[in-house]
Design a protein around this motif. Structure first.
Motif, PDB file in Angstrom:
ATOM      1  N   ALA A 160       0.799  -1.319   0.030  1.00 42.37           N
ATOM      2  CA  ALA A 160      -0.072   0.015  -0.086  1.00 42.37           C
ATOM      3  C   ALA A 160       0.706   1.200  -0.011  1.00 42.37           C
ATOM      4  O   ALA A 160       2.033   1.410   0.411  1.00 42.37           O
ATOM      5  CB  ALA A 160      -0.799  -0.090   1.179  1.00 42.37           C
ATOM      6  N   HIS A 162      -0.165   5.473   0.827  1.00 44.20           N
ATOM      7  CA  HIS A 162      -1.309   6.393   1.132  1.00 44.20           C
ATOM      8  C   HIS A 162      -0.503   7.965   1.460  1.00 44.20           C
ATOM      9  O   HIS A 162      -1.451   8.893   1.608  1.00 44.20           O
ATOM     10  CB  HIS A 162      -2.082   5.809   2.524  1.00 44.20           C
ATOM     11  CG  HIS A 162      -2.644   4.609   2.156  1.00 44.20           C
ATOM     12  ND1 HIS A 162      -3.691   4.517   1.470  1.00 44.20           N
ATOM     13  CD2 HIS A 162      -2.287   3.338   2.727  1.00 44.20           C
ATOM     14  CE1 HIS A 162      -4.242   3.154   1.337  1.00 44.20           C
ATOM     15  NE2 HIS A 162      -3.267   2.583   2.252  1.00 44.20           N
ATOM     16  N   GLU A 230      -6.284   0.424  -1.752  1.00 44.45           N
ATOM     17  CA  GLU A 230      -6.473   0.905  -3.002  1.00 44.45           C
ATOM     18  C   GLU A 230      -7.036  -0.243  -3.884  1.00 44.45           C
ATOM     19  O   GLU A 230      -6.548  -1.362  -4.024  1.00 44.45           O
ATOM     20  CB  GLU A 230      -5.081   1.151  -3.597  1.00 44.45           C
ATOM     21  CG  GLU A 230      -4.299   2.229  -2.862  1.00 44.45           C
ATOM     22  CD  GLU A 230      -2.947   2.268  -2.925  1.00 44.45           C
ATOM     23  OE1 GLU A 230      -2.320   2.850  -3.554  1.00 44.45           O
ATOM     24  OE2 GLU A 230      -2.104   1.282  -2.075  1.00 44.45           O
ATOM     25  N   GLN A 233      -3.697  -0.585  -6.826  1.00 40.32           N
ATOM     26  CA  GLN A 233      -2.501  -0.046  -5.719  1.00 40.32           C
ATOM     27  C   GLN A 233      -1.487   0.780  -6.763  1.00 40.32           C
ATOM     28  O   GLN A 233      -1.473   0.483  -8.034  1.00 40.32           O
ATOM     29  CB  GLN A 233      -1.545  -1.303  -5.254  1.00 40.32           C
ATOM     30  CG  GLN A 233      -2.474  -2.006  -4.157  1.00 40.32           C
ATOM     31  CD  GLN A 233      -1.444  -2.917  -3.240  1.00 40.32           C
ATOM     32  OE1 GLN A 233      -0.840  -3.636  -4.000  1.00 40.32           O
ATOM     33  NE2 GLN A 233      -1.712  -2.869  -2.058  1.00 40.32           N
ATOM     34  N   GLY A 234      -1.237   1.938  -6.479  1.00 39.98           N
ATOM     35  CA  GLY A 234      -0.472   2.604  -7.157  1.00 39.98           C
ATOM     36  C   GLY A 234       1.057   2.707  -6.962  1.00 39.98           C
ATOM     37  O   GLY A 234       1.609   1.927  -7.642  1.00 39.98           O
ATOM     38  N   ASP A 263      -9.120   3.989  -1.231  1.00 40.00           N
ATOM     39  CA  ASP A 263      -8.367   5.050  -1.560  1.00 40.00           C
ATOM     40  C   ASP A 263      -8.310   5.140  -3.053  1.00 40.00           C
ATOM     41  O   ASP A 263      -7.520   4.229  -3.609  1.00 40.00           O
ATOM     42  CB  ASP A 263      -6.907   4.866  -0.793  1.00 40.00           C
ATOM     43  CG  ASP A 263      -6.094   5.826  -1.105  1.00 40.00           C
ATOM     44  OD1 ASP A 263      -6.316   6.625  -2.003  1.00 40.00           O
ATOM     45  OD2 ASP A 263      -5.042   5.789  -0.655  1.00 40.00           O
ATOM     46  N   GLU A 264      -8.989   5.859  -3.699  1.00 39.26           N
ATOM     47  CA  GLU A 264      -9.116   6.119  -5.177  1.00 39.26           C
ATOM     48  C   GLU A 264      -8.220   7.222  -5.403  1.00 39.26           C
ATOM     49  O   GLU A 264      -8.588   7.850  -6.583  1.00 39.26           O
ATOM     50  CB  GLU A 264     -10.434   6.066  -5.638  1.00 39.26           C
ATOM     51  CG  GLU A 264     -10.956   4.818  -5.424  1.00 39.26           C
ATOM     52  CD  GLU A 264     -11.742   4.237  -6.849  1.00 39.26           C
ATOM     53  OE1 GLU A 264     -10.773   4.444  -7.702  1.00 39.26           O
ATOM     54  OE2 GLU A 264     -12.559   3.421  -6.579  1.00 39.26           O
ATOM     55  N   GLN A 266      -5.268   7.593  -6.696  1.00 41.48           N
ATOM     56  CA  GLN A 266      -4.653   7.651  -7.931  1.00 41.48           C
ATOM     57  C   GLN A 266      -5.697   6.938  -9.206  1.00 41.48           C
ATOM     58  O   GLN A 266      -5.584   7.172 -10.490  1.00 41.48           O
ATOM     59  CB  GLN A 266      -3.452   6.710  -7.914  1.00 41.48           C
ATOM     60  CG  GLN A 266      -2.687   6.834  -9.407  1.00 41.48           C
ATOM     61  CD  GLN A 266      -0.983   6.375  -9.050  1.00 41.48           C
ATOM     62  OE1 GLN A 266      -0.375   6.244  -9.787  1.00 41.48           O
ATOM     63  NE2 GLN A 266      -0.398   6.445  -7.755  1.00 41.48           N
ATOM     64  N   SER A 267      -6.508   6.145  -8.735  1.00 43.53           N
ATOM     65  CA  SER A 267      -7.297   5.270  -9.790  1.00 43.53           C
ATOM     66  C   SER A 267      -8.576   6.140 -10.042  1.00 43.53           C
ATOM     67  O   SER A 267      -9.367   5.323 -10.886  1.00 43.53           O
ATOM     68  CB  SER A 267      -7.531   3.914  -9.086  1.00 43.53           C
ATOM     69  OG  SER A 267      -8.261   4.024  -7.799  1.00 43.53           O
TER      70      SER A 267
END
Length: 447
Positions: A160, A162, A230, A233-234, A263-264, A266-267
């Motif tokens: 992850a 964040h 996420e 994942q970024g 947790d969006e 980046q997506s």
């Protein structure tokens, strides 16, 4: 008389062009100035100074034109200097540039909240808080969850990422370089294994069972306020979980009064071919964090969540001087307007077909590519030691360096530094995608 009309956009041809060595002489001179005044802790992935950018091309001070597969780390999803965003920013700046929303409210903040409520998954009653950065949104989501549940524990998973604030550094899987030497970090953060299909081979149900077993043992549902995930994942390497993984985690959270947070940062916002990655994953999060692509390059983030969670905090407990800045809100409203007809979602899916298809062809050609993954305009390749799944970070460094010298801006990712991630603007033409693939082909052939 004040001129509030938008400035004329600089014409940038949508083509790759290298006219000097990289970095060029002007960039080298500017780098000397930079190093004399900017903290050494602030890095530079590509040591060139950008003078203009439009669409999918960035132009440095020496006249070199790069295909941008970074997009400011997934921010300029609708393209650099997007005409609609530029016009909205100019118009709003002509009225006022700042009014703290908690002092004197303004419509733009409310309008952005309405758009987020409309387009985030689920038809339940929702509320919104606006902030400045993804990490700030994550920290505030933790505050909401703790206040609502009366519990302290924050659950996160392997690989992850964040943020870089004190709490979010503690929520990250990879300590270096984001947390090295910056402790002590935030407490009551508990980590469990994730779903990583390329490496673990587990089904979504199997991976979820493993994840939840860890949480039940290391913290217990009775002291777990929230679990952050996420959906793709970024920084962890654009890892897409196995089907059913997120839904199983959410089901457990609902049964145990644990807030499920997607947790969006980046997506979200058209990056994966819809408003949010979770839109097509069978998941309706209790809360979501949103940032990056939401405002076309202006700093804005949000926490969106169930009304009972978001309204559980006392008046004055949330807010910030710059959160929901009116100029950033105007930019965000332009982005939402451009997304309304769905054409940009189709463009993201086109990129997945063209770029993703090209990457899979390269995988057949080069055994150093162990995995091709991602959705929409959020794609990645994981480079390995041929014949194994062992990380190959040296190959990533070489490909990035080759790309820089040939007009292609690339970013790395992954817990083991062995992933190349691709974040082009969704407006990037097939011609530019094919050109970028030709550079990647040359780079991989040179290894």
């Amino acid at each position: 008389m004040t001129n509030t009309s938008a400035p004329a956009a600089t014409v940038v041809t949508q083509e790759r062009k290298v006219v000097t060595a990289i970095p060029g002489p002007k960039s080298q001179e500017m780098m000397k100035r930079r190093n004399a005044v900017v903290s050494a802790g602030v890095g530079a992935a590509l040591p060139v100074f950008i003078e203009n950018a439009h669409g999918s091309i960035v132009v440095d001070v020496d006249g070199n034109q790069f295909i941008d597969f970074a997009a400011g780390i997934g921010v300029t999803t609708v393209g650099h200097s997007n005409d609609g965003v530029v016009a909205a920013v100019a118009e709003q700046a002509g009225h006022y540039t700042h009014l703290c929303f908690t002092v004197t409210p303004y419509e733009g903040y409310v309008a952005v909240a309405e758009q987020l409520i409309k387009h985030t998954p689920g038809n339940h009653d929702k509320r919104v808080m606006l902030a400045n950065s993804g990490a700030e949104a994550v920290e505030n989501a933790v505050k909401f969850a703790r206040k609502f549940t009366g519990k302290n524990g924050v659950g996160v998973i392997d690989h992850a990422y964040h943020g870089r604030t004190n709490l979010t550094m503690g929520m990250n899987f990879k300590n270096a370089p984001y947390g090295t030497g910056f402790g002590p970090l935030g407490s009551s953060v508990f980590r469990a294994p994730s779903s990583y299909p390329f490496h673990d081979g587990l089904s979504g149900a199997e991976a979820a069972k493993r994840t939840l077993s860890y949480f039940e043992k290391i913290v217990g549902a009775e002291d777990l306020a929230c679990i952050f995930m996420e959906p793709i994942q970024g920084e962890g390497g654009f890892v897409v979980p196995a089907d059913g993984y997120l839904a199983a985690i959410q089901e457990w959270c609902t049964a145990n009064n644990v807030v499920f947070v997607a947790d969006e940062v980046q997506s979200g916002i058209a990056r994966t071919g819809d408003y949010f990655a979770t839109t097509n994953m069978g998941v309706v999060p209790d809360m979501m964090t949103v940032a990056k692509g939401i405002a076309g390059g202006m700093p804005l983030s949000a926490v969106v969540g169930r009304a009972d969670i978001m309204d559980s905090v006392h008046v004055g407990g949330m807010g910030g001087t710059y959160g929901g800045n009116p100029v950033a809100c105007a930019a965000a409203l332009s982005v939402f307007e451009q997304l309304e007809d769905g054409k940009l979602f189709a463009e993201a899916k086109r990129i997945e077909k063209t770029l993703g298809g090209g990457l899979r062809q390269l995988q057949e050609k080069y055994p150093v590519i162990g995995d091709v993954r991602g959705r929409g305009a959020m794609l990645a390749i994981e480079l390995v030691q041929p014949g194994t799944k062992d990380p190959n970070p040296d190959a990533v460094k070489k490909v990035i360096a080759y790309g820089a010298q040939h007009g292609l801006l690339l970013l790395s990712a992954g817990s083991y530094y062995n992933v190349l991630r691709f974040l082009p603007a969704v407006t990037t033409s097939d011609a530019l995608l094919e050109d970028a693939l030709s550079v990647l082909d040359e780079a991989l052939a040179s290894l």
